[in-house]
Design an enzyme around this catalytic site. Structure first.
Site: not given
Ligand SMILES: NC(=O)c1ccc[n+]([C@@H]2O[C@H](COP(=O)([O-])OP(=O)(O)OC[C@H]3O[C@@H](n4cnc5c(N)ncnc54)[C@H](OP(=O)(O)O)[C@@H]3O)[C@@H](O)[C@H]2O)c1
Length: 355
Positions: A22, A139, A259, A333
């Site tokens: 979720t 990331c 990013h 990211n």
């Protein structure tokens, strides 16, 4: 036939679990599973008790989210974990005990010696040594090493200094919601409420809207943040170069997704021209070169959103250091920085028959 991947010729179906289904990363993982990267059997969606009972449609089936428990992993071949480090610490060993191969998106096992830390374009072969856990890097590290790899191979890499401009989605769905609310509060002349960023668990919180926060994750004893030290340590591990000097400054910006990074590199080879560097990057796996100052062509977070590649531009020679160069690197990211990289890892494992 060359180029046809193994799994197409085998009938094997893989039972998959998404832990943290979720969440921001879990939802993206599900969207890439819709592309059927390999043959699926059962798919389980797992979360905390809070979201158990929610329903999602995946591959034309309605699947009910269940609370993640040790028994959830019985009969699961591949599990994607993105529910936070403490959940991984508790449940990853339970999954591995049951024969599940885990791809972990959290930082819990990234620096563990026998756990491969993998970006398929960079060090796919490291998967062969896995012992049940494969870690997905941070990331901001993923997108940087995709660009550093071809430079290291072609010219040798002797220094990396990076400053990041990171999106709020890196801090989860609640941080995105907070930025959204703050923008509305600011525009309506109201006081901006800040309860999450820079770090939910730290003492102080600052507005993110119309701001820049030079803190991502908590501070370490050496004055760097945990995010900065992740970039330092993970880069060395992925590039198999413990002696590579790396320094990072990580900054959060009011950007929802993707990013950006300003990266300074020094290379071993003397006299590399900007054109040579551009050509090397243009041919790098998973990289797209977007660099033309005449047409104002360079990557931006909004343009990179939803895309699987890493974009690189603004390539310049340093004005003073002979072997120094500057790059601007941008990637989504949640896609290459998280979900897509994990789905790529799973696909490599299947193709290499390592599950
Ligand atoms: N966002 C990024 O760019 C990014 C990139 C790489 C890695 N990661 C890592 O991935 C993890 C998740 O990030 P996110 O951005 O997706 O966070 P998020 O949007 O806050 O989602 C967190 C997910 O974890 C679940 N969860 C929380 N506590 C749990 C528990 N006790 N047992 C089982 N599930 C639990 C939540 O379920 P409920 O709905 O029940 O609360 C939710 O599905 C973090 O460790 C993060 O460091 C994030």
């Amino acid at each position: 036939m060359e180029g046809v991947i193994n799994h197409m010729s085998t009938e094997k179906k893989y039972n998959v679990a998404v832990v943290g289904a979720t969440g921001a990363v879990g939802q993206k993982i599900m969207s890439f599973l819709e592309e059927k990267p390999f043959n699926f059997g059962e798919i389980k969606l797992l979360s905390s008790k809070r979201s158990a009972g929610k329903k999602f449609s995946l591959l034309n089936k309605e699947i009910t989210v269940e609370e993640a428990k040790p028994e959830s992993f019985d009969e699961v071949d591949i599990a994607f974990f993105s529910a936070g480090g403490s959940v991984s610490e508790k449940l990853v060993p339970e999954a591995v005990k049951r024969g599940t191969v885990v791809i972990d998106n959290t930082s819990a096992y990234r620096m563990t010696e026998d756990v491969p830390l993998v970006v398929p374009e960079v060090n796919e072969d490291a998967l062969e040594k896995h012992q049940g856990i494969i870690a997905n890097p941070n990331c901001s590290t993923i997108q940087m090493v995709v660009a550093l790899k071809p430079i290291a191979e072609e010219f040798g890499l002797s220094r990396v200094i990076v400053s990041t401009y990171q999106a709020v989605s890196g801090a989860g769905l609640s941080a995105e919601e907070e930025l959204n609310n703050q923008v509305k509060q600011y525009v309506n002349g109201e006081k901006m409420e800040a309860n999450i960023l820079p770090v939910g668990s730290d003492k102080k919180h600052f507005p993110m809207a119309f701001n820049a926060l030079p803190q991502i994750d908590v501070f370490q004893e050496n004055g760097y943040t945990k995010e900065e030290m992740k970039m330092v340590n993970e880069t060395k591990k992925i590039l198999s170069n413990n002696n590579l000097p790396v320094a990072a400054t990580c900054v959060r910006l009011p950007v929802f997704t993707s990013h950006a990074e300003s990266v300074y590199v020094e290379v071993d080879k003397a006299g590399v021209s900007v054109d040579e560097l551009k050509e090397t990057l243009a041919n790098g796996k998973g990289l797209v070169l977007e660099d033309n100052i005449e047409t104002q062509t360079y990557p931006t977070p909004l343009e990179a959103e939803g895309k699987k590649e890493v974009f690189v531009g603004r390539i310049r020679k340093d004005l003073d250091t002979a072997n120094g160069y500057h790059l601007w690197i941008v990637s989504d990211n949640l896609v290459k920085g998280a979900a897509w990289n994990t789905v790529q890892i799973a696909t490599s494992l299947v193709n290499k028959d390592l599950v």
